[in-house]
Scaffold this motif. Structure first.
Motif, PDB file in Angstrom:
ATOM      1  N   ARG A   1       0.838  -1.212   0.000  1.00  0.00           N
ATOM      2  CA  ARG A   1       0.000   0.000   0.000  1.00  0.00           C
ATOM      3  C   ARG A   1       0.869   1.257   0.000  1.00  0.00           C
ATOM      4  O   ARG A   1       0.540   2.253  -0.642  1.00  0.00           O
ATOM      5  CB  ARG A   1      -0.919  -0.003   1.226  1.00  0.00           C
ATOM      6  CG  ARG A   1      -2.028  -1.033   1.176  1.00  0.00           C
ATOM      7  CD  ARG A   1      -3.072  -0.769   2.251  1.00  0.00           C
ATOM      8  NE  ARG A   1      -2.500  -0.767   3.583  1.00  0.00           N
ATOM      9  CZ  ARG A   1      -2.378  -1.851   4.341  1.00  0.00           C
ATOM     10  NH1 ARG A   1      -2.793  -3.026   3.876  1.00  0.00           N
ATOM     11  NH2 ARG A   1      -1.874  -1.771   5.544  1.00  0.00           N
ATOM     12  N   THR A   2       1.995   1.200   0.727  1.00  0.00           N
ATOM     13  CA  THR A   2       2.859   2.384   0.832  1.00  0.00           C
ATOM     14  C   THR A   2       3.564   2.688  -0.479  1.00  0.00           C
ATOM     15  O   THR A   2       3.663   3.858  -0.893  1.00  0.00           O
ATOM     16  CB  THR A   2       3.911   2.161   1.937  1.00  0.00           C
ATOM     17  OG1 THR A   2       3.247   1.908   3.174  1.00  0.00           O
ATOM     18  CG2 THR A   2       4.810   3.375   2.082  1.00  0.00           C
ATOM     19  N   LEU A   3       4.048   1.662  -1.159  1.00  0.00           N
ATOM     20  CA  LEU A   3       4.873   1.870  -2.357  1.00  0.00           C
ATOM     21  C   LEU A   3       4.058   2.012  -3.633  1.00  0.00           C
ATOM     22  O   LEU A   3       4.576   2.531  -4.629  1.00  0.00           O
ATOM     23  CB  LEU A   3       5.862   0.703  -2.500  1.00  0.00           C
ATOM     24  CG  LEU A   3       6.812   0.479  -1.317  1.00  0.00           C
ATOM     25  CD1 LEU A   3       7.728  -0.698  -1.608  1.00  0.00           C
ATOM     26  CD2 LEU A   3       7.632   1.722  -1.032  1.00  0.00           C
ATOM     27  N   GLY A   4       2.840   1.540  -3.634  1.00  0.00           N
ATOM     28  CA  GLY A   4       2.024   1.671  -4.838  1.00  0.00           C
ATOM     29  C   GLY A   4       2.060   0.416  -5.684  1.00  0.00           C
ATOM     30  O   GLY A   4       2.917  -0.454  -5.530  1.00  0.00           O
ATOM     31  N   GLU A   5       1.116   0.349  -6.629  1.00  0.00           N
ATOM     32  CA  GLU A   5       0.936  -0.871  -7.408  1.00  0.00           C
ATOM     33  C   GLU A   5       2.028  -1.093  -8.452  1.00  0.00           C
ATOM     34  O   GLU A   5       2.177  -2.190  -8.985  1.00  0.00           O
ATOM     35  CB  GLU A   5      -0.427  -0.851  -8.093  1.00  0.00           C
ATOM     36  CG  GLU A   5      -0.621   0.334  -9.028  1.00  0.00           C
ATOM     37  CD  GLU A   5      -2.034   0.401  -9.582  1.00  0.00           C
ATOM     38  OE1 GLU A   5      -2.215   1.084 -10.601  1.00  0.00           O
ATOM     39  OE2 GLU A   5      -2.937  -0.239  -9.008  1.00  0.00           O
TER      40      GLU A   5
ATOM     41  N   ALA B   1      14.256   2.196  -2.255  1.00  0.00           N
ATOM     42  CA  ALA B   1      14.172   1.265  -3.383  1.00  0.00           C
ATOM     43  C   ALA B   1      13.137   1.738  -4.393  1.00  0.00           C
ATOM     44  O   ALA B   1      13.350   1.657  -5.615  1.00  0.00           O
ATOM     45  CB  ALA B   1      13.835  -0.133  -2.875  1.00  0.00           C
ATOM     46  N   ARG B   2      12.015   2.225  -3.906  1.00  0.00           N
ATOM     47  CA  ARG B   2      10.988   2.746  -4.830  1.00  0.00           C
ATOM     48  C   ARG B   2      11.534   3.901  -5.651  1.00  0.00           C
ATOM     49  O   ARG B   2      11.308   3.991  -6.864  1.00  0.00           O
ATOM     50  CB  ARG B   2       9.766   3.206  -4.028  1.00  0.00           C
ATOM     51  CG  ARG B   2       8.645   3.783  -4.892  1.00  0.00           C
ATOM     52  CD  ARG B   2       7.662   4.559  -4.059  1.00  0.00           C
ATOM     53  NE  ARG B   2       8.301   5.718  -3.433  1.00  0.00           N
ATOM     54  CZ  ARG B   2       7.720   6.471  -2.501  1.00  0.00           C
ATOM     55  NH1 ARG B   2       6.500   6.167  -2.073  1.00  0.00           N
ATOM     56  NH2 ARG B   2       8.358   7.501  -1.984  1.00  0.00           N
ATOM     57  N   ASP B   3      12.305   4.792  -5.009  1.00  0.00           N
ATOM     58  CA  ASP B   3      12.880   5.928  -5.734  1.00  0.00           C
ATOM     59  C   ASP B   3      13.880   5.459  -6.789  1.00  0.00           C
ATOM     60  O   ASP B   3      14.108   6.154  -7.784  1.00  0.00           O
ATOM     61  CB  ASP B   3      13.576   6.875  -4.749  1.00  0.00           C
ATOM     62  CG  ASP B   3      12.586   7.538  -3.795  1.00  0.00           C
ATOM     63  OD1 ASP B   3      11.379   7.520  -4.097  1.00  0.00           O
ATOM     64  OD2 ASP B   3      13.034   8.048  -2.748  1.00  0.00           O
TER      65      ASP B   3
ATOM     66  N   ASN C   1      10.203   3.536 -12.864  1.00  0.00           N
ATOM     67  CA  ASN C   1       9.301   2.906 -13.838  1.00  0.00           C
ATOM     68  C   ASN C   1       8.718   1.600 -13.324  1.00  0.00           C
ATOM     69  O   ASN C   1       8.171   0.806 -14.094  1.00  0.00           O
ATOM     70  CB  ASN C   1      10.051   2.652 -15.152  1.00  0.00           C
ATOM     71  CG  ASN C   1      10.554   3.938 -15.779  1.00  0.00           C
ATOM     72  OD1 ASN C   1       9.852   4.949 -15.791  1.00  0.00           O
ATOM     73  ND2 ASN C   1      11.781   3.907 -16.287  1.00  0.00           N
ATOM     74  N   GLY C   2       8.825   1.373 -12.034  1.00  0.00           N
ATOM     75  CA  GLY C   2       8.311   0.152 -11.446  1.00  0.00           C
ATOM     76  C   GLY C   2       9.395  -0.904 -11.337  1.00  0.00           C
ATOM     77  O   GLY C   2      10.463  -0.797 -11.936  1.00  0.00           O
ATOM     78  N   GLY C   3       9.100  -1.926 -10.562  1.00  0.00           N
ATOM     79  CA  GLY C   3      10.077  -2.991 -10.371  1.00  0.00           C
ATOM     80  C   GLY C   3       9.648  -3.912  -9.249  1.00  0.00           C
ATOM     81  O   GLY C   3       8.469  -3.951  -8.877  1.00  0.00           O
ATOM     82  N   LYS C   4      10.596  -4.633  -8.714  1.00  0.00           N
ATOM     83  CA  LYS C   4      10.300  -5.627  -7.688  1.00  0.00           C
ATOM     84  C   LYS C   4      11.142  -5.366  -6.447  1.00  0.00           C
ATOM     85  O   LYS C   4      12.338  -5.126  -6.539  1.00  0.00           O
ATOM     86  CB  LYS C   4      10.576  -7.037  -8.222  1.00  0.00           C
ATOM     87  CG  LYS C   4      10.217  -8.152  -7.235  1.00  0.00           C
ATOM     88  CD  LYS C   4      10.448  -9.517  -7.863  1.00  0.00           C
ATOM     89  CE  LYS C   4      10.071 -10.640  -6.899  1.00  0.00           C
ATOM     90  NZ  LYS C   4      10.284 -11.981  -7.499  1.00  0.00           N
ATOM     91  N   LEU C   5      10.486  -5.411  -5.295  1.00  0.00           N
ATOM     92  CA  LEU C   5      11.163  -5.267  -4.013  1.00  0.00           C
ATOM     93  C   LEU C   5      11.013  -6.590  -3.262  1.00  0.00           C
ATOM     94  O   LEU C   5       9.900  -7.094  -3.103  1.00  0.00           O
ATOM     95  CB  LEU C   5      10.554  -4.131  -3.192  1.00  0.00           C
ATOM     96  CG  LEU C   5      11.106  -3.964  -1.768  1.00  0.00           C
ATOM     97  CD1 LEU C   5      12.517  -3.425  -1.810  1.00  0.00           C
ATOM     98  CD2 LEU C   5      10.206  -3.060  -0.935  1.00  0.00           C
ATOM     99  N   THR C   6      12.127  -7.150  -2.818  1.00  0.00           N
ATOM    100  CA  THR C   6      12.110  -8.421  -2.095  1.00  0.00           C
ATOM    101  C   THR C   6      12.715  -8.233  -0.708  1.00  0.00           C
ATOM    102  O   THR C   6      13.813  -7.691  -0.575  1.00  0.00           O
ATOM    103  CB  THR C   6      12.916  -9.497  -2.849  1.00  0.00           C
ATOM    104  OG1 THR C   6      12.384  -9.635  -4.174  1.00  0.00           O
ATOM    105  CG2 THR C   6      12.821 -10.835  -2.134  1.00  0.00           C
TER     106      THR C   6
ATOM    107  N   SER D   1      16.056  -6.038  -1.225  1.00  0.00           N
ATOM    108  CA  SER D   1      16.633  -6.017  -2.580  1.00  0.00           C
ATOM    109  C   SER D   1      15.656  -5.417  -3.566  1.00  0.00           C
ATOM    110  O   SER D   1      14.447  -5.669  -3.492  1.00  0.00           O
ATOM    111  CB  SER D   1      17.006  -7.441  -3.027  1.00  0.00           C
ATOM    112  OG  SER D   1      17.812  -8.079  -2.059  1.00  0.00           O
ATOM    113  N   ASP D   2      16.195  -4.641  -4.499  1.00  0.00           N
ATOM    114  CA  ASP D   2      15.352  -4.046  -5.538  1.00  0.00           C
ATOM    115  C   ASP D   2      15.953  -4.312  -6.913  1.00  0.00           C
ATOM    116  O   ASP D   2      17.084  -4.781  -7.035  1.00  0.00           O
ATOM    117  CB  ASP D   2      15.177  -2.540  -5.308  1.00  0.00           C
ATOM    118  CG  ASP D   2      16.488  -1.764  -5.416  1.00  0.00           C
ATOM    119  OD1 ASP D   2      17.112  -1.805  -6.496  1.00  0.00           O
ATOM    120  OD2 ASP D   2      16.891  -1.115  -4.433  1.00  0.00           O
ATOM    121  N   THR D   3      15.183  -4.011  -7.930  1.00  0.00           N
ATOM    122  CA  THR D   3      15.629  -4.183  -9.321  1.00  0.00           C
ATOM    123  C   THR D   3      15.863  -2.819  -9.966  1.00  0.00           C
ATOM    124  O   THR D   3      15.688  -2.665 -11.172  1.00  0.00           O
ATOM    125  CB  THR D   3      14.587  -4.981 -10.125  1.00  0.00           C
ATOM    126  OG1 THR D   3      13.314  -4.295 -10.062  1.00  0.00           O
ATOM    127  CG2 THR D   3      14.420  -6.379  -9.567  1.00  0.00           C
ATOM    128  N   GLY D   4      16.277  -1.855  -9.154  1.00  0.00           N
ATOM    129  CA  GLY D   4      16.464  -0.489  -9.645  1.00  0.00           C
ATOM    130  C   GLY D   4      17.765  -0.294 -10.404  1.00  0.00           C
ATOM    131  O   GLY D   4      18.425  -1.240 -10.814  1.00  0.00           O
TER     132      GLY D   4
END
Length: 652
Positions: free
Chosen positions: A364-368, A401-403, A407-412, A442-445
């Motif tokens: 909910r915090t990071l968005g869809e 990680a969101r920043d 363009n979106g991605g995956k956070l684990t 971990s992120d895919t940024g």
């Protein structure tokens, strides 16, 4: 065969007898000695009467006589006019010497064979030197052939391989027939070939006599090894270059060890740098908290005083000033987090439940546009940490990680057990051998460059635009994990994302800490006859605290040092019910003051104040567990409640 006497003359005999370095004598056609000079006597040991009339085969070794060499020598000289050879000959005493022998046929005017002229020279020393040289060369060859840890080979003047030892075959992988004749640049990497390193190496060796270097080289199978290379110039007697001697050693293991040592040293230096910054930041935050306590306290006084006198504009201005001071207090709290001096309330945490509960909240915090995945595991160990700070840390990392994934991605977020043995600890020097739970975010940024990674944990370092961040997020994470007894590490590559791994020690017992008192907005007022001694080296803060306590109807004594406070304590007619003292002071610190004061007055109650956290002052030995402590900046309400609680406890 008829023997014809050889011609002679007195002058010729004198000349021949004068030569003593050569054995010069004559044989008849059958090989019998007919003439004998002084040189022959000296060289072979026979006087003329002893040898004339005997066959010259007496000078040959038994082995050569068994091969019929004397007869063959005569036949060759008779047929061709001359026989020359080298070999062992025997003196009269049986000793051997290495002889250079020339046997010339002597013929009459009509061509008939008269006999032979034989000249013999002792070249034993020269032959010995030659044999020594051959033996030396054989020993050198055997030595080179026996060396398997070094590639030892020769190059011709143009750099083509001329010889090849077993060490070269072992290190480089080529058999002699595969490499001899090929250019030595075969062993160089494409980068070195492009920079013409082989050409420059030969040129330097030719000019200076030697070329030395270390670098990557190629084996036959294409793998690389780190090599120590020496190329020596080889010249002839005239100084002309006839080739090069090349020695190569495989130093890959040493290189890896050095690289590993350098990496560990870099990690240690980075850790020491952060430690130094933490000490500085903690000191600044501590002093700033003293100032904020004065500011906030006086703003509270101003708010109460202006409720009946001031208008809405004044109330609004005071409220804004108070919010600004509270924001400054939050900033110092982050600095204290980095310097590991924040107040923590560690409790055992079930990480499977904790990690599982984060997914919906973070989604909910990071968005869809960000896919959030949390991963626990069976048998996951517990850790002991401050739950609120841990949650805040992971939220902080998730927002970073969101920043990094616009363009979106995956956070684990994943929690795993880690048993750090000695090898693991060597690779992570700040992690002592033991059991840990690693929480990875971990992120895919877009990842971080090495330059950014080097400074990522430093306070106020940020890659965001001005006004977009304080640069304290990762430093706060670093301080929290370190204060919790763990270690944090960043793994990141540009374009490959980022993984931040936090190691927390495995929880091995039950040691919950008491929760802090609630901070109620209530100030006790009313008549009181209790006396409080305030000890604080900061004059402004000492004055403010004294004023607050007087407003609460306490009798207040104050001192700017422990020495002054002890002087007051020694006055028997001076009532002191509570000692309120700062912990960190010049000279005698607050803990020592409290100990000495209670020796003078055993029933005295002591309340400590500090700009650091309880964990920090206890860890550094400034306080014992269980003492009463207020952490600055403290509100008037909290100060009033704590003082009242301790004084009431005294009456019980």
């Amino acid at each position: 065969m008829k023997t014809v006497a050889a011609p002679s003359s007195p002058s010729l005999d004198l000349l021949i007898n004068a030569i003593i370095d050569y054995a010069i004598f004559m044989l008849d056609a059958d090989g019998v000695v007919r003439r004998w000079n002084k040189g022959a006597e000296r060289l072979k040991g026979y006087v003329a009467d002893e040898i004339i009339g005997k066959s010259f085969s007496a000078f040959y070794t038994p082995e050569d006589r068994a091969k019929d060499l004397p007869r063959k020598a005569l036949e060759t000289a008779a047929a061709t006019g001359r026989f020359a050879s080298e070999g062992w000959r025997i003196r009269k005493d049986g000793s051997r010497f290495w002889a250079l022998v020339v046997l010339d046929a002597i013929r009459a005017e009509d061509g008939g064979l008269i006999g032979f002229a034989k000249v013999t020279r002792d070249i034993t020393e020269r032959q010995q030197a030659h044999n020594d040289l051959l033996e030396s060369e054989r020993r050198y060859r055997r030595l080179v052939e026996a060396v398997v840890d070094y590639a030892i080979f020769q190059l011709d003047p143009s750099g083509h391989v001329a010889t090849w030892n077993p060490g070269a075959e072992r290190i480089k992988g080529y058999r002699p027939e595969e490499i001899i004749g090929r250019h030595f640049s075969t062993f160089y990497t494409p980068e070195d070939l492009e920079s013409e390193l082989p050409k420059r190496a030969l040129a330097e060796a030719a000019e200076k006599g030697r070329f030395e270097a270390e670098g990557w080289r190629l084996r036959k199978d294409g793998t690389r090894f780190w090599a120590s290379v020496v190329i020596d110039r080889i010249t002839d007697d005239s100084g002309a270059i006839i080739g090069f001697a090349k020695v190569t050693r495989d130093l890959t293991e040493r290189k890896q060890s050095q690289d590993e040592l350098q990496r560990v040293q870099d990690q240690l230096a980075a850790s020491q740098k952060l430690e130094a910054i933490g000490q500085l930041s903690g000191g600044i935050a501590h002093d700033f908290n003293n100032l904020l306590m004065i500011v906030l306290g006086n703003l509270e006084n101003a708010e109460r005083s202006s409720r009946n006198l001031g208008g809405p504009n004044l109330q609004r201005a005071l409220a804004n000033a108070k919010r600004g001071a509270q924001r400054a207090a939050a900033l110092t709290s982050r600095l204290l987090a980095f310097s590991r001096r924040q107040a923590l309330d560690p409790k055992p945490i079930n990480l499977n439940s904790f990690v599982g509960g984060l997914q919906d909240f973070l989604q909910r915090t990071l968005g869809e546009r960000i896919e959030v995945q949390t991963v626990g595991g069976a048998g996951l160990w517990q850790i002991e940490a401050d739950l609120n700070h841990l949650e805040s840390t992971i939220v902080n990392l998730a927002i970073n990680a969101r920043d990094a994934m616009p363009n979106g991605g995956k956070l684990t977020i994943e929690a795993t057990n880690v048993s750090a043995d000695e090898d693991y600890s060597r690779a992570n020097p700040e992690l002592v051998v033991g059991q840990y739970v690693a929480i990875s975010v971990s992120d895919t940024g877009f990842g971080m460059t090495p330059e950014i990674l080097e400074h990522a944990f430093e306070p106020f370092f940020t890659t965001k635009e001005a006004g977009q961040g304080t640069g304290l997020g990762l430093s706060q994470v670093y301080g929290f994990v370190k204060q919790s007894g763990g270690h944090v590490k960043i793994y990141s590559e540009v374009g490959e994302g980022t993984s931040i791994r936090m190691y927390f020690p495995r929880y091995a017992g039950n040691n919950p800490q008491p929760a802090p008192d609630d901070d109620n907005e209530f100030i006790s007022e009313g008549a009181s006859v209790e006396a409080i001694l305030v000890v604080e080296d900061d004059a402004d803060l000492r004055g403010y605290v004294s004023d607050v306590l007087r407003d609460l109807n306490y009798r207040v004594l104050s001192a700017d040092s422990a020495q002054a406070a002890l002087t007051i304590m020694l006055q028997e007619n001076q009532q002191v019910d509570l000692l309120l003292t700062d912990v960190v002071m010049p000279g005698i610190n607050g803990r020592e003051l409290g100990r000495r004061a209670q020796e003078i007055r055993p029933h005295l109650r002591v309340l400590y104040m500090t700009g650091y956290s309880r964990n920090a002052v206890v860890h550094h030995g400034r306080l014992d567990e269980g003492v009463d402590l207020l952490e600055k900046p403290v509100t008037q309400a909290r100060l009033a409640l704590k003082v009242r609680e301790i004084l009431d406890r005294k009456r019980d």
